[in-house]
Design an enzyme around this catalytic site. Structure first.
Site, mmCIF file in Angstrom:
data_model
loop_
_atom_site.group_PDB
_atom_site.id
_atom_site.type_symbol
_atom_site.label_atom_id
_atom_site.label_comp_id
_atom_site.label_asym_id
_atom_site.label_seq_id
_atom_site.Cartn_x
_atom_site.Cartn_y
_atom_site.Cartn_z
ATOM 1 N N SER A 271 0.973 -1.259 0.190
ATOM 2 C CA SER A 271 0.139 0.035 -0.058
ATOM 3 C C SER A 271 0.695 1.087 0.142
ATOM 4 O O SER A 271 2.103 1.199 0.145
ATOM 5 C CB SER A 271 -0.988 0.094 1.148
ATOM 6 O OG SER A 271 -0.231 0.765 2.364
ATOM 7 N N LYS A 272 0.272 2.279 -0.447
ATOM 8 C CA LYS A 272 0.963 3.611 -0.185
ATOM 9 C C LYS A 272 0.622 4.407 1.067
ATOM 10 O O LYS A 272 0.938 5.587 1.144
ATOM 11 C CB LYS A 272 0.603 4.340 -1.624
ATOM 12 C CG LYS A 272 1.601 3.848 -2.589
ATOM 13 C CD LYS A 272 1.807 5.058 -3.628
ATOM 14 C CE LYS A 272 2.739 4.646 -4.484
ATOM 15 N NZ LYS A 272 2.515 3.504 -5.588
ATOM 16 N N ARG A 273 -0.522 3.826 1.633
ATOM 17 C CA ARG A 273 -0.703 4.699 2.945
ATOM 18 C C ARG A 273 0.463 5.001 3.702
ATOM 19 O O ARG A 273 0.968 4.062 4.392
ATOM 20 C CB ARG A 273 -1.868 3.717 3.754
ATOM 21 C CG ARG A 273 -3.278 4.179 3.105
ATOM 22 C CD ARG A 273 -4.432 3.660 4.113
ATOM 23 N NE ARG A 273 -3.796 3.923 5.391
ATOM 24 C CZ ARG A 273 -4.076 2.961 6.512
ATOM 25 N NH1 ARG A 273 -5.013 1.968 6.426
ATOM 26 N NH2 ARG A 273 -3.580 3.362 7.795
#
Ligand code: GLU
Length: 509
Positions: A271-273
């Site tokens: 994820s890029k969170r």
């Protein structure tokens, strides 16, 4: 020093786009870059790739470099962090920030225009959008149809005038050879072949006059004498275009090495969170820099031995691109917790106290009020089980609470005992602790002998004494053992506090 596969001195670069935080994937790739460079005693360059002006974030480069520095990754040349924490240029191949190199790209694009490896493209955005739609509808790959590639010199001149009058500039595209194939040799992925016909005529200079990544990266890697381009797997599809640009200039391409993707445990793309993947957040949670380095080194690399704990120096000694895997590396935070706990255990108590102080303070503990001996005794009790520093304030909060713990009478009574006996046992413990010498109170081992003797003497059972003792002193169902807890509270807060806590427990029954 040179590496075995190439006779040039090793010069590598980290080329971040300054768009914000340090993603763990980028940090891992950069770590491999750094380890490789140090292994071969090469020069590591920092180049700022800020050609996408719309994505710039103020202070992003400083922030990135500070995070990398915390991890122990530093640069020899380029736009690097000085001792005052500001960016400073160092080296003879500058400027190292692409937005300051526009004149250089202008000169070099002219060379490609002159030798017909590049051409002006005047197509409007509407035309390109339309083309894209049609290609998608026909299930064709979406790529430029080379409409402007064969304009005559007159047509180009007249379009130029038209654009100038309207205050616009055309883009410049690369003229991909129409036939043949391009071979990319990668030190990790091996040989990859691409039919030139499927490669797009990439934009090299945008209408704002800025180069695209593809053009700037080639020009800069060449001019900065980069020997090895080490970057993430996501750049593999761009590499044949880069190889062709090198060829068009008549330059020798550097060696390429692409590092495998990092995946979630379910093998999906990471994820890029930010909270999940930003190195700064891992550091904030109390993962030690040396543990993070060690953990990241194993994301796609394996020393092919049993050893798992490696110092940075050992990683530099052992690292080689040959041992980098092609398959995606899973980000296993259980493993990270284990590794971090190994590094925590290896710290001295005094070191751990210093590392823990900011976490305690953030939780409202005035650490100045407590002796170093007490703080060290507290970390000693927790360090064997501690996964990360941010967990410490919650685990140790009862050591700092002098205003009364929450004691639940239901929990206070051992499951095989009753309130009346518990009340009685706590009173007896108070009597015992009132007269026990300091040197016994201070020692978990001696306390254990005395308390167990007292249990035998009164014909009690361990649970009905030790459970309420431990719970009365901590207010927690889980904690270190009763003797350790008693001795530690005695050391830091004194006999009175031990007596008070027992008294408070007695009073709820
Ligand atoms: N600026 C690119 C990035 O943001 C660099 C890619 C490369 O290393 O060539 O990752």
């Amino acid at each position: 020093m040179t590496d075995s596969s190439n006779n040039k001195p090793v010069r590598t670069r980290f080329a971040p786009s300054p768009t914000g935080y340090v993603h763990i994937g980028n940090a891992r790739t950069e770590l491999f870059n750094f380890l490789f460079t140090r292994h071969y005693k090469g020069v590591h360059v920092l180049r700022v790739e800020d050609t996408d002006q719309s994505r710039l974030v103020e202070g992003a480069v400083e922030n990135m470099l500070k995070v990398l520095k915390t991890l122990g990754i530093e640069f020899d040349e380029g736009a690097i962090l000085n001792d005052a924490g500001h960016i400073e240029e160092r080296g003879e191949f500058g400027p190292y920030t692409q937005s300051a190199r526009l004149d250089i790209y202008k000169d070099y694009i002219q060379k490609l225009l002159n030798n017909k490896s590049a051409y002006y493209c005047f197509c409007t955005q509407e035309r390109l959008d339309e083309l894209r739609k049609e290609q998608i509808a026909l299930k064709q790959p979406a790529m430029y149809d080379r409409h402007c590639r064969n304009l005559s010199a007159e047509e180009v001149a007249s379009k130029q005038d038209e654009f100038k009058a309207a205050g616009k500039s055309p883009v410049v595209r690369f003229a991909i050879p129409l036939e043949g194939e391009t071979v990319v040799t990668d030190l990790v992925f091996g040989e990859m072949k691409y039919q030139n016909a499927v490669l797009d005529d990439q934009v090299l200079i945008k209408s704002d006059g800025f180069p695209t990544y593809h053009f700037a990266v080639v020009v800069d890697d060449h001019l900065m004498e980069i020997s090895h381009v080490i970057r993430g797997e996501e750049w593999i599809p761009s590499t044949p275009k880069h190889v062709l640009i090198y060829k068009a200039f008549g330059w020798e391409a550097p060696q390429f090495a692409h590092m495998p993707l990092i995946l979630n445990p379910d093998k999906s793309k990471l994820s890029k969170r930010q909270g999940d993947v930003a190195v700064e957040d891992f550091l904030k949670k109390g993962y030690l820099p040396e543990a993070l380095i060690n953990f990241m080194a194993f994301l796609g690399w394996n020393p092919k031995t049993e050893q798992e704990i490696f110092s940075e120096q050992e990683l530099i000694e052992h690292f080689d691109l040959e041992k980098v895997n092609k398959s995606g590396a899973v980000l296993d935070t259980v493993k990270l917790d284990w590794m971090n706990s190994e590094y925590i255990k290896a710290k001295s108590n005094a070191e751990l106290v210093e590392l823990a102080k900011p976490y305690w303070q953030a939780a409202g503990v005035d650490t100045e009020k407590f002796s170093s001996a007490y703080l060290e005794a507290i970390v000693e009790l927790e360090k064997a089980r501690l996964k990360k520093l941010a967990d410490l304030p919650e685990l140790t909060k009862y050591f700092f609470n002098t205003t009364g713990l929450q004691i639940d009478p239901e929990i206070l009574v051992w499951k095989k005992s009753n309130a009346k006996d518990t009340h009685q046992n706590l009173l007896l413990l108070q009597d015992l602790f009132r007269i026990t010498d300091d040197d016994v109170m201070n020692s978990p081992e001696k306390l254990e002998v005395i308390v167990k003797g007292f249990i035998a003497e009164h014909e009690l059972d361990n649970g009905s004494v030790l459970w309420p003792l431990r719970y009365a002193l901590t207010g927690e169902e889980k904690s270190p053992g009763p003797f350790e807890v008693t001795a530690t509270i005695f050391l830091g807060l004194g006999r009175e506090e031990v007596m008070n806590r027992l008294q408070q427990a007695i009073s709820v029954l």
